[in-house]
Design a protein around this motif. Sequence first.
Motif, PDB file in Angstrom:
ATOM      1  N   ARG B  36       0.827  -1.226   0.000  1.00 44.93           N
ATOM      2  CA  ARG B  36       0.000   0.000   0.000  1.00 44.93           C
ATOM      3  C   ARG B  36       0.854   1.265   0.000  1.00 44.93           C
ATOM      4  O   ARG B  36       0.379   2.337  -0.332  1.00 44.93           O
ATOM      5  N   ASN B  37       2.083   1.111   0.395  1.00 44.06           N
ATOM      6  CA  ASN B  37       2.980   2.268   0.427  1.00 44.06           C
ATOM      7  C   ASN B  37       3.220   2.820  -0.973  1.00 44.06           C
ATOM      8  O   ASN B  37       3.694   3.947  -1.137  1.00 44.06           O
ATOM      9  N   LEU B  38       2.896   2.029  -1.991  1.00 39.61           N
ATOM     10  CA  LEU B  38       3.011   2.497  -3.373  1.00 39.61           C
ATOM     11  C   LEU B  38       2.288   3.825  -3.564  1.00 39.61           C
ATOM     12  O   LEU B  38       2.755   4.712  -4.262  1.00 39.61           O
ATOM     13  N   TYR B  39       1.120   3.968  -2.901  1.00 36.38           N
ATOM     14  CA  TYR B  39       0.326   5.187  -3.074  1.00 36.38           C
ATOM     15  C   TYR B  39       0.971   6.393  -2.391  1.00 36.38           C
ATOM     16  O   TYR B  39       0.603   7.518  -2.668  1.00 36.38           O
ATOM     17  N   PHE B  40       1.873   6.132  -1.455  1.00 39.38           N
ATOM     18  CA  PHE B  40       2.425   7.244  -0.682  1.00 39.38           C
ATOM     19  C   PHE B  40       3.901   7.476  -0.971  1.00 39.38           C
ATOM     20  O   PHE B  40       4.389   8.580  -0.827  1.00 39.38           O
ATOM     21  N   HIS B  41       4.605   6.428  -1.388  1.00 38.42           N
ATOM     22  CA  HIS B  41       6.036   6.568  -1.647  1.00 38.42           C
ATOM     23  C   HIS B  41       6.300   6.947  -3.100  1.00 38.42           C
ATOM     24  O   HIS B  41       6.922   7.964  -3.376  1.00 38.42           O
ATOM     25  N   VAL B  42       5.794   6.147  -4.033  1.00 41.04           N
ATOM     26  CA  VAL B  42       6.089   6.390  -5.450  1.00 41.04           C
ATOM     27  C   VAL B  42       5.494   7.721  -5.897  1.00 41.04           C
ATOM     28  O   VAL B  42       6.107   8.461  -6.671  1.00 41.04           O
ATOM     29  N   THR B  43       4.317   8.053  -5.375  1.00 38.91           N
ATOM     30  CA  THR B  43       3.676   9.298  -5.794  1.00 38.91           C
ATOM     31  C   THR B  43       4.464  10.531  -5.342  1.00 38.91           C
ATOM     32  O   THR B  43       4.388  11.581  -5.973  1.00 38.91           O
ATOM     33  N   MET B  44       5.231  10.386  -4.228  1.00 41.36           N
ATOM     34  CA  MET B  44       6.060  11.507  -3.777  1.00 41.36           C
ATOM     35  C   MET B  44       7.054  11.895  -4.858  1.00 41.36           C
ATOM     36  O   MET B  44       7.332  13.072  -5.082  1.00 41.36           O
ATOM     37  N   TRP B  45       7.624  10.871  -5.528  1.00 42.64           N
ATOM     38  CA  TRP B  45       8.635  11.178  -6.563  1.00 42.64           C
ATOM     39  C   TRP B  45       7.990  11.835  -7.759  1.00 42.64           C
ATOM     40  O   TRP B  45       8.566  12.743  -8.359  1.00 42.64           O
ATOM     41  N   PHE B  46       6.780  11.392  -8.105  1.00 44.32           N
ATOM     42  CA  PHE B  46       6.075  12.044  -9.206  1.00 44.32           C
ATOM     43  C   PHE B  46       5.856  13.520  -8.877  1.00 44.32           C
ATOM     44  O   PHE B  46       6.093  14.393  -9.701  1.00 44.32           O
ATOM     45  N   SER B  47       5.391  13.772  -7.634  1.00 42.61           N
ATOM     46  CA  SER B  47       5.104  15.155  -7.257  1.00 42.61           C
ATOM     47  C   SER B  47       6.393  15.965  -7.237  1.00 42.61           C
ATOM     48  O   SER B  47       6.424  17.102  -7.706  1.00 42.61           O
ATOM     49  N   MET B  48       7.469  15.367  -6.682  1.00 43.91           N
ATOM     50  CA  MET B  48       8.738  16.092  -6.612  1.00 43.91           C
ATOM     51  C   MET B  48       9.191  16.491  -8.013  1.00 43.91           C
ATOM     52  O   MET B  48       9.574  17.632  -8.249  1.00 43.91           O
ATOM     53  N   MET B  49       9.111  15.542  -8.956  1.00 41.59           N
ATOM     54  CA  MET B  49       9.528  15.848 -10.323  1.00 41.59           C
ATOM     55  C   MET B  49       8.685  16.976 -10.910  1.00 41.59           C
ATOM     56  O   MET B  49       9.219  17.910 -11.499  1.00 41.59           O
ATOM     57  N   ALA B  50       7.377  16.879 -10.710  1.00 38.80           N
ATOM     58  CA  ALA B  50       6.493  17.905 -11.278  1.00 38.80           C
ATOM     59  C   ALA B  50       6.841  19.272 -10.710  1.00 38.80           C
ATOM     60  O   ALA B  50       6.945  20.266 -11.439  1.00 38.80           O
ATOM     61  N   LEU B  51       7.075  19.327  -9.372  1.00 38.17           N
ATOM     62  CA  LEU B  51       7.343  20.615  -8.737  1.00 38.17           C
ATOM     63  C   LEU B  51       8.703  21.166  -9.157  1.00 38.17           C
ATOM     64  O   LEU B  51       8.848  22.356  -9.415  1.00 38.17           O
ATOM     65  N   LEU B  52       9.710  20.271  -9.242  1.00 39.55           N
ATOM     66  CA  LEU B  52      11.042  20.757  -9.617  1.00 39.55           C
ATOM     67  C   LEU B  52      11.073  21.204 -11.077  1.00 39.55           C
ATOM     68  O   LEU B  52      11.750  22.183 -11.413  1.00 39.55           O
ATOM     69  N   ILE B  53      10.335  20.500 -11.931  1.00 39.14           N
ATOM     70  CA  ILE B  53      10.280  20.931 -13.336  1.00 39.14           C
ATOM     71  C   ILE B  53       9.631  22.318 -13.425  1.00 39.14           C
ATOM     72  O   ILE B  53      10.102  23.192 -14.154  1.00 39.14           O
ATOM     73  N   THR B  54       8.568  22.529 -12.634  1.00 39.30           N
ATOM     74  CA  THR B  54       7.934  23.854 -12.626  1.00 39.30           C
ATOM     75  C   THR B  54       8.925  24.912 -12.149  1.00 39.30           C
ATOM     76  O   THR B  54       8.990  26.013 -12.702  1.00 39.30           O
TER      77      THR B  54
END
Lengths: 274, 219
Positions: B36-54
């Motif tokens: 279940r940590n997939l929803y909380f761990h992997v998504t953090m990296w997606f968000s980090m990438m999106a924010l850093l690209i912005t």
Amino acid sequence: MEIFEHDIYHSKYYLVFEFGVYLCCNFVARKNFGLILFVFDRSLEKQTLSEKLMFQEVKALINKEVKLEWRQKYALNGMLLYIVSTVYICYLSFKLKTNELKPITWNTLFWIILLFTAVNSIAKSFQQEKHGRLLYYYTLASPEGIILSKIIYNSLLMLVLSLAGFGFYAIVMGNPVGDISLYLGSIILGAVGFSSTLTMIAGIASKADNSSTLMAILSFPVIIPILLLLLKVSKNALDGLDRGSSADEVFTLLAIDLIVVVLSVILFPYLWKS
Amino acid sequence: MKNWWKILSVVLLMYVMIMGFLGEVPRQPILNESVRNLYFHVTMWFSMMALLITSVWYSVKYLRNPLEEYDDKAVEFAYTGILFGVLGLITGSLWARFTWGAWWTNDPKLNSVAIGMLIYFAYIILRGSFQDELQRGRISAVYNIFAFVIFMVLIWILPRMTDSLHPGNGGNPGFKPMDTKGTMQIVFRPAIVGWILLGVWITTLRLRLKKLERIQKEL
């Protein structure tokens, strides 16, 4: 969902190269800056005036750097003494039992010495010159010319320092290298990679007040990808492995060097203005 | 309704919380319920990438047109990106403890992200060492772009060159084969959107706070 797939990255080098080539093309198209083309294809007859001028400018600036260094030899001699004494300290610290040193320790120690030498010698490339003189260059030369000449000059300087360092290191610490030409190749790649990355960082750090601390904290994390790849290539050379096994790393290193140089040329004009 | 995306973020994250903890997940040895940590761990990296690209996007904009607004946005998106990166490291560390047996392993992905965080901490310190706002904006924008490219090399290219314990690397199977019914995907995809929107929300709040502080200083 793509991220679940296993093998979308079988073309990992393609990605790096494509990015580098993209940046290059973009830059050439945007600024009509033909130097990269010029280097690749010297037979190209249709050089415009600006390209020729650019090449001359870079040549003149490198000449200036070399002359400057040669006139105040203490800086170059200082760096040579720095690397020699560091190597000697390592030699003594191991209590002269260097034949008991494992190859991996030997290799890592050498690269760490080179890293510190590079940071110290390149940090001065912007601090050495006085503010007035920088202003004078500003009126004379284009920023692209300045950063390219600094990168090339620092690469030459690092090459001299690291080859001298390697010679002395091999004498006192023993030389377990299996494939000496590949090892020297990795030193050349390292000199170019370190100097292209650190020249840009030195430019950034020189604008701030506490530039020596800043130089270290800005450059160490940024230099790690290059350092890790270099360690791998040189370890392969040390063990005398088949050349094919380090081809991937060499390829990636070349791509990173290319990307960093192109990025520096694009970004430096903004730094230079301030 | 200009705040529809904030409501969407809350709704999506509520859904992720409920379905993430109560929904059906594939039964696997070793992973067990920790999947279940997939929803909380992997998504953090997606968000980090999106924010850093912005953040890099605004840095590029700042170099083209030095408006204070762009500099503020670049730095605040970078801050939130760092926050998500640290959260990703923490959730990953927790997951590693219960599946690989240690809080921290010598995995190339872990090391790369740790170094990436060092790069961004250096960015914050670099910003702190300038008094002049124009100079600070321009030089930190230059470093932000430079560091971002190196960071990409670190997290996208270097880990692929060695074996990793992460799924989908070094002969380990990815998540797709075990999620045959797609029960995880219907939570995972909304989770990515929800966390990214939350990151943007945090950033806009900080931006407003910064603007208010600036007005207060001027008064």
